[in-house]
Each structure stands twice: as C-alpha cells, then as structure tokens.
Design a protein around this motif. Structure first.
Motif, PDB file in Angstrom:
ATOM      1  N   GLY A 347      69.709  -1.143-111.734  1.00  0.00           N
ATOM      2  CA  GLY A 347      69.805  -2.146-112.393  1.00  0.00           C
ATOM      3  C   GLY A 347      69.128  -3.456-111.764  1.00  0.00           C
ATOM      4  N   ALA A 349      66.023  -5.927-110.667  1.00  0.00           N
ATOM      5  CA  ALA A 349      64.823  -6.285-111.089  1.00  0.00           C
ATOM      6  C   ALA A 349      63.523  -5.773-110.208  1.00  0.00           C
ATOM      7  CB  ALA A 349      64.551  -7.804-111.590  1.00  0.00           C
ATOM      8  N   ALA A 368      63.906   1.972-115.026  1.00  0.00           N
ATOM      9  CA  ALA A 368      64.369   1.711-116.595  1.00  0.00           C
ATOM     10  C   ALA A 368      63.670   0.543-117.093  1.00  0.00           C
ATOM     11  CB  ALA A 368      65.871   1.600-116.822  1.00  0.00           C
ATOM     12  N   SER A 370      63.790  -2.966-119.389  1.00  0.00           N
ATOM     13  CA  SER A 370      64.905  -4.041-119.691  1.00  0.00           C
ATOM     14  C   SER A 370      63.927  -5.042-120.426  1.00  0.00           C
ATOM     15  CB  SER A 370      65.424  -4.514-118.577  1.00  0.00           C
ATOM     16  OG  SER A 370      64.696  -5.599-118.007  1.00  0.00           O
ATOM     17  N   PRO A 371      64.779  -6.071-121.303  1.00  0.00           N
ATOM     18  CA  PRO A 371      63.820  -6.949-121.907  1.00  0.00           C
ATOM     19  C   PRO A 371      63.142  -7.992-120.897  1.00  0.00           C
ATOM     20  CG  PRO A 371      66.221  -6.855-122.570  1.00  0.00           C
ATOM     21  CD  PRO A 371      66.046  -5.985-121.440  1.00  0.00           C
ATOM     22  N   SER A 372      63.384  -8.042-119.783  1.00  0.00           N
ATOM     23  CA  SER A 372      62.778  -8.739-118.847  1.00  0.00           C
ATOM     24  C   SER A 372      61.779  -8.159-117.882  1.00  0.00           C
ATOM     25  CB  SER A 372      63.706  -9.673-117.838  1.00  0.00           C
ATOM     26  OG  SER A 372      64.382  -8.478-117.210  1.00  0.00           O
ATOM     27  N   TYR A 374      60.815  -4.029-115.937  1.00  0.00           N
ATOM     28  CA  TYR A 374      61.486  -2.747-115.298  1.00  0.00           C
ATOM     29  C   TYR A 374      62.420  -2.992-114.201  1.00  0.00           C
ATOM     30  CZ  TYR A 374      57.634   0.116-117.303  1.00  0.00           C
ATOM     31  OH  TYR A 374      56.695   0.744-118.174  1.00  0.00           O
ATOM     32  N   VAL A 375      63.466  -2.406-114.101  1.00  0.00           N
ATOM     33  CA  VAL A 375      64.605  -2.546-113.379  1.00  0.00           C
ATOM     34  C   VAL A 375      64.926  -1.153-112.540  1.00  0.00           C
ATOM     35  CG1 VAL A 375      65.928  -4.374-114.409  1.00  0.00           C
ATOM     36  CG2 VAL A 375      66.256  -1.950-114.910  1.00  0.00           C
ATOM     37  N   ALA A 377      66.405   2.364-111.512  1.00  0.00           N
ATOM     38  CA  ALA A 377      67.525   3.228-112.102  1.00  0.00           C
ATOM     39  C   ALA A 377      67.804   4.566-111.359  1.00  0.00           C
ATOM     40  CB  ALA A 377      67.230   3.484-113.770  1.00  0.00           C
TER      41      ALA A 377
END
Ligand code: GLY
Length: 427
Positions: A347, A349, A368, A370-372, A374-375, A377
């Motif tokens: 998770g 950033a 993964a 995310s709205p901001s 890739y993070v 995973a």
C-alpha cells in the motif's frame, strides 16, 4: 484473420507477454487471467485465477480465444493445458505430464540420466533420517532441493556438512515449503556461472531463444536468501551462438525427444538452467515456462512477432520458424519491497513512473492501482528493463531510471550485470 489471446498469470513476466502480444498484428484482443494493475491499463483482466482451470476453460470457449499462453508453473501443474487440449483449443504451455520436468526434480533428474544429459550427480530421499545418514557418511555439502513446486523457495545451497543437515531439517521436518519437500534431491555442488537457456518447443522441434542470466539471491554479491529473481540481462558473452547450438543438441533436443517417445510431448517454453564451468556445461534444473525475470529482459529484444511464434509452437509448426533479435543489450532490475523475500508492507505510493526514458520498460508484478496512482501490493513490485547499444550502457540506463522511481522501502540489487561488463568471457 486475427485471434484473441489469453495470457495466464499475474506477474511482471505476464505483463511483458501481454505488452508484446499487443504488438502483434495477429492479435485482435488480449485478455489476462487474472493479470495485474498494469495489464488492466493495456488489456482486459478477467479476474480468473491462473489455476482456475474450469473458469478459464469456460472463458476460452465463451470468448472463442484463439491462443492461451500459460505463464506460471502452478497453472501447468493444475492441468490447464490438458483441459484446453481436450476442448481442442490452442494452448502454449505443456500438459501436466510433460510439466513434471519442473514439478518433480526427481523426475527431471531421472529423465536426464536416461537421456545422457549432463547434470550434477544426485540422490533422492523420502526419509529425512536416511538423507542425513547419507550426508554424515559423505562429510560434505550438497545442494538440497524439494522435489515439488515451491515458488522459488525449494532449493537451499548450504556451505558445509552441518548446514546441509540443517537444510534437510528445514525442508523435511519444519516443512517450510509444505508437501513439496516430502521428497528431496541431494545434488552435488558444482562451480561456474549460471545461464538460462529457454526454447520454444512444439512437441518435436526446438527453437532456442537468446540466452539470459538471472540473479536469484536477494543481496549484492550473491548473498542473502533465494528469491523469485532480482534481475537479469541478455545477451550473455560467455555463452555464444555455438554454445547455444551445442546445448540444443546435447540438452534440449534429447529431452524433447524422450518426452515425445514417452507419449507426453512437450509444447511450450522449455527453460534449462545451465551451469557453465571451465570445461563443461551441466543442467541444474528445467522449468516448464518462461523464466521470470528472463522473459522481461528478452521480450524487448525480440523482433519477430511473438504471437506468430507461440501459435506455431502450440500447433506443432515450429520446423520452419525462426526468431530475430536486436543486437541491443538489455538489463532488468527488480524493485522489491523492503523485507522481501520475507515479510513486507504493502500500500506504499510509487512515484516517478511517468519519468522514465525512452527504451526503458517498467513491467509490474506487485502493484495495485489507487485513486492517487500505483501503490505497492507485493514483494517483487516492478522490473525496470533498459535497452541500449552495449551491456554497459544498458546497465547505466537501467540504474539511471531506477533512480527516477521511488517508494518507501524500495530495495534492489546494485550489482546486476556488473560481472558481465567487467569479465564478459569465462573461457
Ligand atoms: N528466473 C528463474 C525462474 O524463472 O525460475
């Protein structure tokens, strides 16, 4: 007429296969099972697990998939190719029986013995006490291998007798890889440089790919625990076209012939892990699939249409096929989460992905969306692959671009391809 293609798997290898499949004029659509966050941006993720044989077979029938390409060994062992062949579907990847060359180390060793393929001596044990008695009698170190599939964690390389005894306990008594080590292989330790030679096989014919090297240990200088692979490079100066031809004749062709004669023909990518010594080449292992990260460093160098080649292999038509490669070199660096291959956080950033140069490819594994952005995973997060006119330049370009990417805890090896740049020839 074009075909739709299904790529099975979710790692950086499958991202690279998907990326390359999309370049083929033969391809009308590319689906992934399940794919990952980055394949979702370029292809269509199905959400089907790689070992969901029923689900994938249904999907292939419903969508009239023209070619299924199997990435991971778990899907081979689950019998995905068997099921698709029963349904008369074209599949690139071996049946479960042919795939035993990877899913049983003891099977691979006995096949090599029968066919005269050079490989280090070995003994097979089902009983830890008997294995330990043998090691105490020999008073030296052995490589200890779980017989079954163990996600890269089934091979231990102890330094001495004591550590060999501990390794047997680790695999057979502490069961660190579960039932995969109910049987083990004790293998003679040999010295040299490892080279991965992969080939496309259509049941009969062998089309060798360019050699590559990978790095399995987590830390610089080949220290630390074994991983799924921390990076690699291609081509390999110490293993030239003549060496490849000899390996095809003495290693790959005899194995392919023996599997055909046994009624279990091999179709797919056959991977030989070779140890190149001063005077000999020996086989350490076979894999029944493309290597990871070897696929990521090789596919950007492939000039021939990948899908045409895989289709030819899957349909028994490799006899007249050939592959052409750019002379440019590639170096791939795996960016991992701190703690990998042990425990790690997710998770986190990932920054800088939009800043990489031309001729640099970032293949995702454990990321993964995310709205901001890739993070992270997973343990192995990205493979950064750079192409350049020389291996030294590819290495510089790879690390320059690695430095443009950032995530908290990002770890990677800093010595990839260094030995090849400094001492390219071995003999
Ligand atoms: N790079 C080693 C493997 O794919 O197993």
């Amino acid at each position: 007429m074009g075909i739709s293609v299904l790529i099975v798997g979710s790692g950086a290898r499958e991202h690279a296969l998907t990326w390359k499949a999309l370049q083929s004029p033969l391809t009308t659509a590319v689906f992934c099972a399940p794919g990952n966050a980055a394949t979702a941006a370029i292809a269509i993720n199905t959400g089907l697990d790689a070992t969901d044989v029923d689900g994938i077979a249904r999907f292939v029938a419903e969508r009239d998939i023209g070619l299924t390409v199997i990435g991971p060994e778990a899907a081979v062992a689950a019998g995905l190719a068997d099921r698709l062949l029963e349904a008369r579907r074209l599949v690139f990847g071996p049946t479960r029986a042919a795939g035993r060359i990877e899913s049983s180390k003891a099977f691979a060793k006995s096949l090599m013995e029968r066919t005269g393929v050079p490989t280090p001596g070995h003994r097979v044990f089902d009983n830890p006490a008997a294995a330990k008695d043998y090691v105490r009698g020999e008073q030296r170190a052995f490589v200890v291998k779980a017989d079954g599939l163990a996600k890269g964690k089934g091979t231990l390389v102890p330094r001495d007798t004591e550590e060999t005894l501990e390794s047997i306990d680790t695999l057979m008594l502490q069961r660190t890889v579960g039932g995969a080590a109910d049987r083990i292989v004790l293998e003679e330790k040999i010295e040299g440089r490892e080279v991965s030679l992969m080939a496309l096989v259509d049941g009969e014919h062998v089309l060798a790919l360019q050699p590559a090297c990978d790095y399995k240990r987590a830390l610089d200088g080949d220290r630390g625990p074994n991983t799924g692979g921390m990076g690699g490079y291609s081509p390999v100066a110490a293993f030239d076209a003549d060496d490849v031809q000899r390996a095809v004749e003495t290693v790959l062709a005899p194995i392919v012939g023996a599997l055909r004669d046994a009624g279990t023909p091999y179709r797919g990518c056959l991977y030989a892990g070779l140890m190149i010594g001063a005077t000999s080449v020996q086989v350490l292992e076979f894999n029944a699939r493309f290597g990871d990260p070897e696929a990521q460093v090789l596919l950007p160098r492939l000039e021939t249409d990948l899908i045409a080649l895989l289709e030819a292999a899957a349909s028994g038509n490799l006899a007249s096929a050939s592959a052409s490669w750019t002379n440019r070199a590639s170096v791939g660096v795996v960016l991992a989460s701190r703690g990998y291959p042990g425990t790690y956080s997710t998770g986190v950033a990932i920054d800088g992905l939009g800043t990489v140069e031309r001729d640099v490819f970032v293949f995702h594994a454990g990321s993964a969306a995310s709205p901001s952005g890739y993070v992270t995973a997973g343990g192995r997060v990205l493979t950064v692959v750079a192409l350049a006119d020389s291996l030294a330049d590819a290495r510089d370009r790879a690390y320059r671009n690695v430095n443009r990417i950032r995530f908290d805890g990002m770890s990677f090896r800093r010595d990839l391809a260094q030995r090849e740049v400094e001492t390219p020839a071995l003999r």
